[in-house]
Each structure stands twice: as C-alpha cells, then as structure tokens.
Design a protein around this motif. Structure first.
Motif, PDB file in Angstrom:
ATOM      1  N   GLY A  19      92.623  39.642   8.866  1.00  0.00           N
ATOM      2  CA  GLY A  19      91.860  40.616   9.646  1.00  0.00           C
ATOM      3  C   GLY A  19      90.957  39.906  10.643  1.00  0.00           C
ATOM      4  N   PHE A  20      90.170  40.697  11.370  1.00  0.00           N
ATOM      5  CA  PHE A  20      89.253  40.086  12.330  1.00  0.00           C
ATOM      6  C   PHE A  20      88.020  40.957  12.492  1.00  0.00           C
ATOM      7  N   GLN A  21      86.952  40.271  12.907  1.00  0.00           N
ATOM      8  CA  GLN A  21      85.699  40.933  13.216  1.00  0.00           C
ATOM      9  C   GLN A  21      84.994  40.077  14.261  1.00  0.00           C
ATOM     10  N   ASP A  22      84.474  40.713  15.294  1.00  0.00           N
ATOM     11  CA  ASP A  22      83.815  40.023  16.408  1.00  0.00           C
ATOM     12  C   ASP A  22      84.741  38.996  17.063  1.00  0.00           C
ATOM     13  N   LEU A  23      85.978  39.395  17.299  1.00  0.00           N
ATOM     14  CA  LEU A  23      86.982  38.539  17.933  1.00  0.00           C
ATOM     15  C   LEU A  23      86.664  38.399  19.412  1.00  0.00           C
ATOM     16  N   ILE A  24      86.848  37.214  19.944  1.00  0.00           N
ATOM     17  CA  ILE A  24      86.607  36.948  21.367  1.00  0.00           C
ATOM     18  C   ILE A  24      87.930  36.538  22.000  1.00  0.00           C
ATOM     19  N   PHE A  25      88.260  37.123  23.145  1.00  0.00           N
ATOM     20  CA  PHE A  25      89.464  36.712  23.859  1.00  0.00           C
ATOM     21  C   PHE A  25      89.142  36.514  25.330  1.00  0.00           C
ATOM     22  N   THR A  26      89.838  35.536  25.919  1.00  0.00           N
ATOM     23  CA  THR A  26      89.628  35.209  27.322  1.00  0.00           C
ATOM     24  C   THR A  26      90.972  34.929  27.982  1.00  0.00           C
ATOM     25  N   TRP A  27      91.024  35.180  29.260  1.00  0.00           N
ATOM     26  CA  TRP A  27      92.178  34.833  30.090  1.00  0.00           C
ATOM     27  C   TRP A  27      91.690  33.872  31.162  1.00  0.00           C
ATOM     28  N   TYR A  28      92.413  32.757  31.334  1.00  0.00           N
ATOM     29  CA  TYR A  28      92.081  31.764  32.349  1.00  0.00           C
ATOM     30  C   TYR A  28      93.250  31.587  33.307  1.00  0.00           C
ATOM     31  N   PHE A  29      92.905  31.319  34.576  1.00  0.00           N
ATOM     32  CA  PHE A  29      93.891  30.975  35.586  1.00  0.00           C
ATOM     33  C   PHE A  29      93.791  29.480  35.827  1.00  0.00           C
ATOM     34  N   ASN A  30      94.909  28.769  35.681  1.00  0.00           N
ATOM     35  CA  ASN A  30      94.967  27.302  35.845  1.00  0.00           C
ATOM     36  C   ASN A  30      93.894  26.577  35.030  1.00  0.00           C
ATOM     37  N   SER A  31      93.601  27.071  33.860  1.00  0.00           N
ATOM     38  CA  SER A  31      92.696  26.468  32.866  1.00  0.00           C
ATOM     39  C   SER A  31      91.231  26.392  33.285  1.00  0.00           C
ATOM     40  N   THR A  32      90.881  26.814  34.478  1.00  0.00           N
ATOM     41  CA  THR A  32      89.489  26.670  34.920  1.00  0.00           C
ATOM     42  C   THR A  32      88.830  27.992  35.293  1.00  0.00           C
ATOM     43  N   GLU A  33      89.559  28.868  35.943  1.00  0.00           N
ATOM     44  CA  GLU A  33      88.971  30.107  36.451  1.00  0.00           C
ATOM     45  C   GLU A  33      89.093  31.229  35.414  1.00  0.00           C
ATOM     46  N   LEU A  34      87.949  31.695  34.926  1.00  0.00           N
ATOM     47  CA  LEU A  34      87.923  32.803  33.970  1.00  0.00           C
ATOM     48  C   LEU A  34      88.215  34.104  34.721  1.00  0.00           C
ATOM     49  N   ILE A  35      89.293  34.816  34.309  1.00  0.00           N
ATOM     50  CA  ILE A  35      89.628  36.059  35.002  1.00  0.00           C
ATOM     51  C   ILE A  35      89.387  37.293  34.128  1.00  0.00           C
ATOM     52  N   GLY A  38      86.673  39.334  26.939  1.00  0.00           N
ATOM     53  CA  GLY A  38      86.393  40.532  26.160  1.00  0.00           C
ATOM     54  C   GLY A  38      86.086  40.213  24.710  1.00  0.00           C
ATOM     55  N   LYS A  39      85.497  41.199  24.031  1.00  0.00           N
ATOM     56  CA  LYS A  39      85.182  41.083  22.604  1.00  0.00           C
ATOM     57  C   LYS A  39      85.724  42.320  21.891  1.00  0.00           C
ATOM     58  N   ILE A  40      86.127  42.126  20.651  1.00  0.00           N
ATOM     59  CA  ILE A  40      86.588  43.242  19.834  1.00  0.00           C
ATOM     60  C   ILE A  40      85.813  43.197  18.525  1.00  0.00           C
ATOM     61  N   LYS A  41      85.042  44.261  18.274  1.00  0.00           N
ATOM     62  CA  LYS A  41      84.183  44.310  17.082  1.00  0.00           C
ATOM     63  C   LYS A  41      85.012  44.329  15.801  1.00  0.00           C
ATOM     64  N   SER A  42      86.026  45.226  15.724  1.00  0.00           N
ATOM     65  CA  SER A  42      86.855  45.335  14.520  1.00  0.00           C
ATOM     66  C   SER A  42      88.201  45.945  14.887  1.00  0.00           C
ATOM     67  N   LYS A  43      89.072  46.047  13.905  1.00  0.00           N
ATOM     68  CA  LYS A  43      90.420  46.593  14.109  1.00  0.00           C
ATOM     69  C   LYS A  43      90.374  48.045  14.609  1.00  0.00           C
ATOM     70  N   THR A  44      89.335  48.767  14.267  1.00  0.00           N
ATOM     71  CA  THR A  44      89.250  50.182  14.631  1.00  0.00           C
ATOM     72  C   THR A  44      88.570  50.425  15.976  1.00  0.00           C
ATOM     73  N   PRO A  47      88.459  47.002  22.752  1.00  0.00           N
ATOM     74  CA  PRO A  47      87.756  45.838  23.303  1.00  0.00           C
ATOM     75  C   PRO A  47      86.596  46.233  24.224  1.00  0.00           C
ATOM     76  N   ILE A  48      85.595  45.383  24.213  1.00  0.00           N
ATOM     77  CA  ILE A  48      84.430  45.547  25.085  1.00  0.00           C
ATOM     78  C   ILE A  48      84.543  44.496  26.182  1.00  0.00           C
ATOM     79  N   LEU A  49      84.452  44.943  27.430  1.00  0.00           N
ATOM     80  CA  LEU A  49      84.535  44.039  28.572  1.00  0.00           C
ATOM     81  C   LEU A  49      83.247  43.241  28.695  1.00  0.00           C
ATOM     82  N   VAL A  50      83.393  41.914  28.807  1.00  0.00           N
ATOM     83  CA  VAL A  50      82.239  41.052  29.036  1.00  0.00           C
ATOM     84  C   VAL A  50      82.215  40.626  30.503  1.00  0.00           C
ATOM     85  N   GLY A  51      83.383  40.305  31.057  1.00  0.00           N
ATOM     86  CA  GLY A  51      83.458  39.925  32.465  1.00  0.00           C
ATOM     87  C   GLY A  51      84.910  39.881  32.899  1.00  0.00           C
ATOM     88  N   ARG A  52      85.138  40.147  34.211  1.00  0.00           N
ATOM     89  CA  ARG A  52      86.520  40.121  34.689  1.00  0.00           C
ATOM     90  C   ARG A  52      86.568  39.970  36.194  1.00  0.00           C
TER      91      ARG A  52
END
Length: 182
Positions: A19-35, A38-44, A47-52
């Motif tokens: 399971g997961f709780q307070d999961l953090i996910f990110t997408w990067y372009f060419n390993s440097t630029e954060l595009i 987001g965070k996900i509190k729980s399975k239910t 996701p909450i947007l942090v930046g994009r």
C-alpha cells in the motif's frame, strides 16, 4: 513518436504490495526540468498538484484498480523531443522507482508502403503451407500402405504338424490308449 502540434500521452503506472500513504511522484524532462510534481495522500484520494508546466495535464487516477500517474503533454513542439522520466517515491518502501520514455517529435507522419513486405510474407507463408500439406499427404499415404501390407499378412495360412495331436481327436496321429480296467 509524436506529431508536431499534437497532444501525447506519457504513460506511467506503479505497483505496491504494502500500500501507500503520502506518495510523491514527479515527471522530469531530460532529467533536469521538473514538468509535474504531485502527492497522493492515500489509495482513496486523488493526487494533489504541487507544481507543473502549463502544457502538462495529469490524466491518471489511483483510486481505481491501476495506480496510474500518466500525464498528457499538450501542443507538442520539436523541442519537446527527449527523455521523460516518471519518479515514484513511496515512504513505506525503501527506494524510489522510475520509468523512462523517449519521445521523438516529427513534422509529419509518413505512411510507408508495405507492399513488398506483404508479398514476401505471403510467399513464405504459402511455401510453409505447401510444405506442411506435403508432409501431411506423405503421412497419410504411408499409413494407407502400412494398413494394406498388414491386411495381406493376416491372410496368410500357417499350419503345424502337431495339429490336434494333443486333443486326441479322430483322425489325429495320437496313439489310442486302452480303456482303464475296472
């Protein structure tokens, strides 16, 4: 591969056994630029947007069966070609996981003529089919020949010089024994 000016889906899913709780996910372009971040509190929860990046839209969901954190890159440009990496950090697990997609952007999609390929595949398939048919006909003919030969063997008559001698039948060569005396 993406067409210049189109929208392209960049898929990413993850699995977890604990399971997961307070999961953090990110997408990067060419390993440097954060595009996308987001965070996900729980399975239910969604996701909450942090930046994009303004051209990136989240299209995944983690409340269903799949843990999908895919994004869509809108209005793709030639400069968008490169490596896109999806990072997932589950605090319940010891290490982060990631997946990488290599995106190629083209001006126009060219349709290739597959006529020669289709002809070659057709000829090879036909030859394989003929070979299988030949092998099948050979097996049937050999089977029929064997059955005919087995039938001829059954018609042969064999005789033995000792026929009916054990049974003491009339006309046999067995010696006649005298009846026992009373």
């Amino acid at each position: 591969m993406a067409l210049n000016g189109s929208d392209i889906l960049l898929p990413c899913t993850f699995t977890t056994c604990i399971g997961f709780q307070d999961l953090i996910f990110t997408w990067y372009f060419n390993s440097t630029e954060l595009i996308y971040h987001g965070k996900i509190k729980s399975k239910t929860s969604e996701p909450i947007l942090v930046g994009r990046n303004p051209r990136v839209e989240f299209v995944g969901s983690t409340t269903g069966k799949d843990n999908n954190i895919s994004i869509v890159l809108k209005d793709v440009e030639l400069s968008d070609a490169g490596r896109y990496t999806c990072h997932v950090l589950n605090p319940k697990e010891k290490k982060a996981h990631n997946a990488t997609i290599f995106l190629t952007v083209v001006h126009k999609l060219e349709e290739t003529d597959n006529t020669v390929t289709l002809i070659i595949v057709g000829v090879v398939g036909g030859l394989i089919g003929l070979l299988i048919l030949f092998m099948l006909v050979k097996r049937v003919v050999l089977f029929i020949i064997k059955k005919i030969q087995d039938g001829k063997k059954e018609c042969l008559v064999s005789s033995s010089g000792n026929d009916n001698t054990e049974n003491g039948l009339a006309g046999s060569k067995a010696e006649q024994k005298a009846p026992p005396k009373a």
